[in-house]
Design an enzyme around this catalytic site. Structure first.
Site, PDB file in Angstrom:
ATOM      1  N   GLU A 145      45.733  28.198  40.025  1.00 12.02           N
ATOM      2  CA  GLU A 145      46.134  29.532  40.469  1.00 12.02           C
ATOM      3  C   GLU A 145      47.438  29.471  41.267  1.00 12.02           C
ATOM      4  OE1 GLU A 145      43.150  31.494  42.831  1.00 12.02           O
ATOM      5  OE2 GLU A 145      44.367  33.300  43.062  1.00 12.02           O
TER       6      GLU A 145
ATOM      7  N   SER B 151      43.488  33.463  47.492  1.00 10.48           N
ATOM      8  CA  SER B 151      43.041  32.947  46.207  1.00 10.48           C
ATOM      9  C   SER B 151      41.764  33.682  45.792  1.00 10.48           C
ATOM     10  CB  SER B 151      42.764  31.450  46.344  1.00 10.48           C
ATOM     11  OG  SER B 151      41.934  31.025  45.300  1.00 10.48           O
TER      12      SER B 151
ATOM     13  N   CYS C 184      38.011  29.335  50.777  1.00  4.52           N
ATOM     14  CA  CYS C 184      36.743  28.615  50.923  1.00  4.52           C
ATOM     15  C   CYS C 184      35.923  29.097  52.102  1.00  4.52           C
ATOM     16  CB  CYS C 184      36.999  27.131  51.111  1.00  4.52           C
ATOM     17  SG  CYS C 184      37.877  26.428  49.750  1.00  4.52           S
TER      18      CYS C 184
ATOM     19  N   GLU D 217      27.702  35.513  53.357  1.00  2.00           N
ATOM     20  CA  GLU D 217      28.441  35.444  52.099  1.00  2.00           C
ATOM     21  C   GLU D 217      27.488  35.497  50.901  1.00  2.00           C
ATOM     22  OE1 GLU D 217      30.134  31.717  51.053  1.00  2.00           O
ATOM     23  OE2 GLU D 217      31.866  32.598  50.083  1.00  2.00           O
TER      24      GLU D 217
ATOM     25  N   GLU E  67      41.892  26.468  42.034  1.00  2.31           N
ATOM     26  CA  GLU E  67      42.819  26.932  43.062  1.00  2.31           C
ATOM     27  C   GLU E  67      44.213  26.354  42.836  1.00  2.31           C
ATOM     28  OE1 GLU E  67      40.867  28.121  46.849  1.00  2.31           O
ATOM     29  OE2 GLU E  67      42.144  26.568  47.680  1.00  2.31           O
TER      30      GLU E  67
ATOM     31  N   LYS F 246      28.045  31.627  55.790  1.00  2.00           N
ATOM     32  CA  LYS F 246      27.625  31.453  54.396  1.00  2.00           C
ATOM     33  C   LYS F 246      26.368  32.270  54.087  1.00  2.00           C
ATOM     34  CE  LYS F 246      30.600  28.130  53.084  1.00  2.00           C
ATOM     35  NZ  LYS F 246      31.658  28.394  52.100  1.00  2.00           N
TER      36      LYS F 246
ATOM     37  N   CYS G  62      34.833  22.980  58.769  1.00  2.19           N
ATOM     38  CA  CYS G  62      33.369  23.121  58.597  1.00  2.19           C
ATOM     39  C   CYS G  62      32.600  22.087  59.407  1.00  2.19           C
ATOM     40  CB  CYS G  62      32.989  22.952  57.143  1.00  2.19           C
ATOM     41  SG  CYS G  62      33.993  23.926  56.048  1.00  2.19           S
TER      42      CYS G  62
ATOM     43  N   GLU H  43      29.243  41.139  45.232  1.00  3.86           N
ATOM     44  CA  GLU H  43      30.116  40.711  44.145  1.00  3.86           C
ATOM     45  C   GLU H  43      29.917  39.227  43.807  1.00  3.86           C
ATOM     46  OE1 GLU H  43      31.010  41.895  46.995  1.00  3.86           O
ATOM     47  OE2 GLU H  43      32.444  40.603  48.000  1.00  3.86           O
TER      48      GLU H  43
END
Lengths: 575, 159
Positions: A281, A318, A298, A360, A278, A357, A502, A365
């Site tokens: 990037e 990102s 994240c 996710e 990151e 999550k 989190c 993908e």
């Protein structure tokens, strides 16, 4: 200052305080159900009623402000009778299945029933009947167990500003649900799970993956690997009566090994890896004129929010996968190759403080060759239940260390679990990458804490990097407007969907007190302070990984395995 | 079709929610889903809340009306005269429950609290016709009359 008397005790209360708060300040506890700290009272449940001298009826203490000379009685036969009746009526319209309920022994309705000594069914009548919504990958909604306190509705509307669910219909048919009573999977819900944390009963709960994980663990062909998120180690101890903010990393690793995991790795390793990718990037975008500001990626709740509501800013996010997905991807590529295991046999289980999550890990993908990077996600609460089932006595476990090489981590990774942490970790590495020298003062106090939006400017070499940290998805609106208008002055923005990050995720132990969250945060900062290395680029295993496998951050191979893409999903959800 | 109604309201004004819902219902006779979404976008209130308001008030309906509206009085006098049985018989005969519309869109069945015709209890109101002192046996006959009848005024508005 206002002086009043509560149960014969003289109380000095501040003006504007409610009777409930004044009583609490002198150690008198009044039961509440619909009350939520820091939000406006609704006075819906009436369980907090008290007697005030000169008033004909009982008064809800959560909504009534103190006045000079007020005489309050919080416990009298009349008050007790009223409260007991409320509890009895709620219980009669609630399934009588405590024995098999996921919130058994952790239920506010159950507690109130015990507190007011409900011992018989006095009101027998029609009870509501609603189907369970299991449509989403992360959460279950069981309106039959709902007592209509409205806390989830207020958290969703007022704190998270999503507004996926609300009260619908009226009277006996009243139900908290999505528009048209559709599944959560097609609603505006981002599955953050903040509603689960405030639900007094089991009307809202995570979708459990314990069964599939247990099946994988018993499957001899499978090579089961667990990975643990930073926030879990700072909160799990609460479920075992340890002091708030106890770091239980060592016990957790042993516990997971005893469950049957062949390897126990640390998501913090992948957090360091995320930072490498990151930060690189970000530097590339700044130096080569990419879309700025860049948002962190994240938080899957945040990603879901943008895909559904603001697809225009998708190219600002990102492309890095979230840390646990990176860990999974590395496990099924680099690690599998290194150890000579068929990636198809590897079963990666993430222990996460998060409900999103789960959703996710199902994203198409985030997989390679039709194999998901992460096979299953267990929340902190589910892990506790799993330990119980497996007969693991957590308090008495010996401590042990994570396996290597994907278990090594730095202090920078540990603070990923709290709001501002990803930003802080990224700055430490970005500073080194740009200037070639190490940052001396590692703590960025401006971006720590519980404020909704935290902004700062950091001087890195000749560059003034403007950063912002959005703490809770409810605060992201103005920042997104700026980005869409092109008026944003920021370079890098961190967004965490849950207030506090989190550490206060929807999969964490159920709590009602904000001060608990602050204690958990302290535990993470302590791990960082005591860490041998505190900068992600100093993680030896990460350096080895790049040398042996990826080459360098943002290399072609890294892009293939560690990065992902996002989609405009507005059409799916808004029609 | 309903985009014109927004002209007389300020955007982002929560207090316009209920008047907007009423305007939409005046156009269609009910509240279609896409209209609720447009209202939600216009007043910047989450769809869940718009839906919540629309289902809270009895004046709003979320499904189109049938050609004929049957209103069963469940007021005190009719209750004493066994209107519960009348309602049950109608529900059985039409195969729907109160608040619903038959699949062929011929009948919508509704319950009202009192239509002020207690002297002829138990009473049902079909479109604008009062049917008083009825018994369960009369119901098939009454329904048959409206099966073939031309579209009523209420239905005309909807078109």
């Amino acid at each position: 200052m206002v002086q009043l008397t509560i149960n014969g005790i003289k109380v000095n209360a501040e003006e504007g305080m409610t009777v409930l708060e004044a009583a609490k300040s002198v150690g008198i506890s009044i039961p509440t159900l619909c009350h939520l700290k820091n939000l406006d009272p609704t006075g819906a449940c009436r369980i907090c009623v008290v007697e005030i001298e000169g008033f004909k009826g009982l008064t809800p203490s959560c909504a009534y402000p103190v006045t000079e000379g007020m005489v309050v009685t919080t416990d009298s036969p009349r008050v007790r009778k009223a409260r007991k009746t409320i509890v009895e009526l709620l219980i009669e319209n609630h399934p009588q299945d405590c024995l098999i309920c996921v919130r058994n022994k952790n239920c506010e309705l159950q507690d109130l029933s015990e507190q007011y000594g409900v011992r018989e069914h006095r009101y027998v009548g029609e009870t509501k009947c609603h189907a369970i919504d299991i449509s989403s990958a992360s959460m279950e909604r069981d309106p039959a167990k709902c007592i209509l306190c409205g806390r989830c509705v207020r958290v969703c509307h007022e704190v998270q500003k999503i507004g996926a669910i609300d009260f619908t219909k009226r009277g006996f048919t009243s139900i908290v649900t999505t528009p048209y009573n559709k599944g959560l999977n097609v609603s505006d819900c981002i599955l953050c799970g903040q509603c689960i944390l405030v639900c007094p009963t089991a009307a809202l709960r995570e979708k459990s993956s314990i069964k599939e994980v247990a099946n994988a663990l018993y499957d001899r062909k499978k090579y089961c690997i667990a990975q643990v998120a930073p926030a879990v180690r700072a909160s799990l101890g609460e479920e075992y009566n340890m002091p708030l903010g106890t770091d239980v990393t060592g016990l957790l690793v042993t516990g997971l090994r005893r469950l049957g995991f062949k390897k126990v790795f640390d998501t913090n390793f992948a957090a360091d890896l995320t930072i490498m990718e990151e930060a690189t990037e970000l530097i590339n975008r700044i130096q080569n004129g990419g879309s700025l500001p860049m948002f962190t990626s994240c938080c899957p709740g945040w990603i879901k929010y943008v895909e559904m509501n603001r697809p225009e800013v998708l190219d600002h996010i990102s492309t890095c996968k979230s840390p646990h997905e990176m860990e999974g991807a590395v496990l099924k590529s680099y690690y599998a190759k290194k150890m000579g295991i068929d990636p198809a046999d590897i079963y990666v289980v993430s222990i996460m403080p998060c409900t999103v999550k789960k959703y996710e890990s199902n994203r198409a993908e985030l997989s390679a060759d039709a194999m998901p990077d992460v096979d299953a996600v267990l929340t902190t609460r589910e892990l506790v239940r799993f330990f119980k089932t497996a007969g693991i006595d957590f308090n008495d476990l010996p401590e042990s260390e994570f396996d290597n090489p994907l278990g090594e981590s730095t202090g920078a990774a540990a603070i990923f679990g709290t709001s501002g942490g990803v930003m802080e970790a990224a700055l430490r590495t970005a500073y080194f990458k740009i200037t070639g020298t190490e940052l001396e003062h590692l703590e960025f106090e401006e971006i720590r804490g519980m404020a909704g939006i935290k902004e700062a400017t950091v001087k890195i070499g000749d560059l003034d990097v403007s950063i912002a940290v959005v703490n809770g998805i409810g605060n992201v609106g103005p920042i997104l407007d700026e980005v869409q208008n092109g008026t944003s002055k920021h370079h890098f923005i961190e967004v965490m969907a849950c207030p506090g990050g989190c550490i206060n995720g929807g999969g964490q132990p159920i709590h009602q007190k904000p001060e608990k969250v602050a204690k958990r945060v302290k535990a993470l900062y302590k791990i960082d302070e005591n860490a041998k290395t505190r900068r992600s680029h100093e993680n030896e295993s990460v350096i080895t990984l790049y040398r042996e496998f990826f080459g360098e951050p943002n290399s072609h191979k890294a892009h293939e395995i560690l990065h992902t893409e996002y989609f405009d999903k507005r059409k799916i959800f808004k029609n | 079709m309903h985009s014109k109604i927004f002209e007389s309201y300020q955007p982002n004004d929560r207090s316009a929610l209920i008047p907007l819902l009423q305007d939409v219902q005046n156009i269609y006779g009910y509240l279609p889903e896409n209209a609720l979404r447009d209202i939600s976008d216009f007043v910047k209130v989450p769809l869940s809340r718009v839906y919540g308001v629309a289902t809270f008030y009895n004046q709003f309906r979320l499904t189109p009306l049938g050609e004929n509206i049957i209103r069963v009085c469940r007021g005190t006098a009719c209750h004493v005269k066994n209107s519960a049985n009348i309602l049950f018989a109608l529900e059985t005969e039409l195969g729907i429950t109160a608040g619903q519309t038959t699949r062929d869109k011929k009948f919508t069945l509704e319950v009202v609290n009192c239509i002020g015709a207690c002297s002829i209890a138990p009473v049902i109101l079909v479109n604008d016709d009062y049917h008083g002192r009825i018994t369960v046996k009369d119901i098939p006959k009454i329904l048959k009359k409206y099966q073939t009848v031309k579209k009523t005024e209420t239905a005309e508005v909807m078109k």
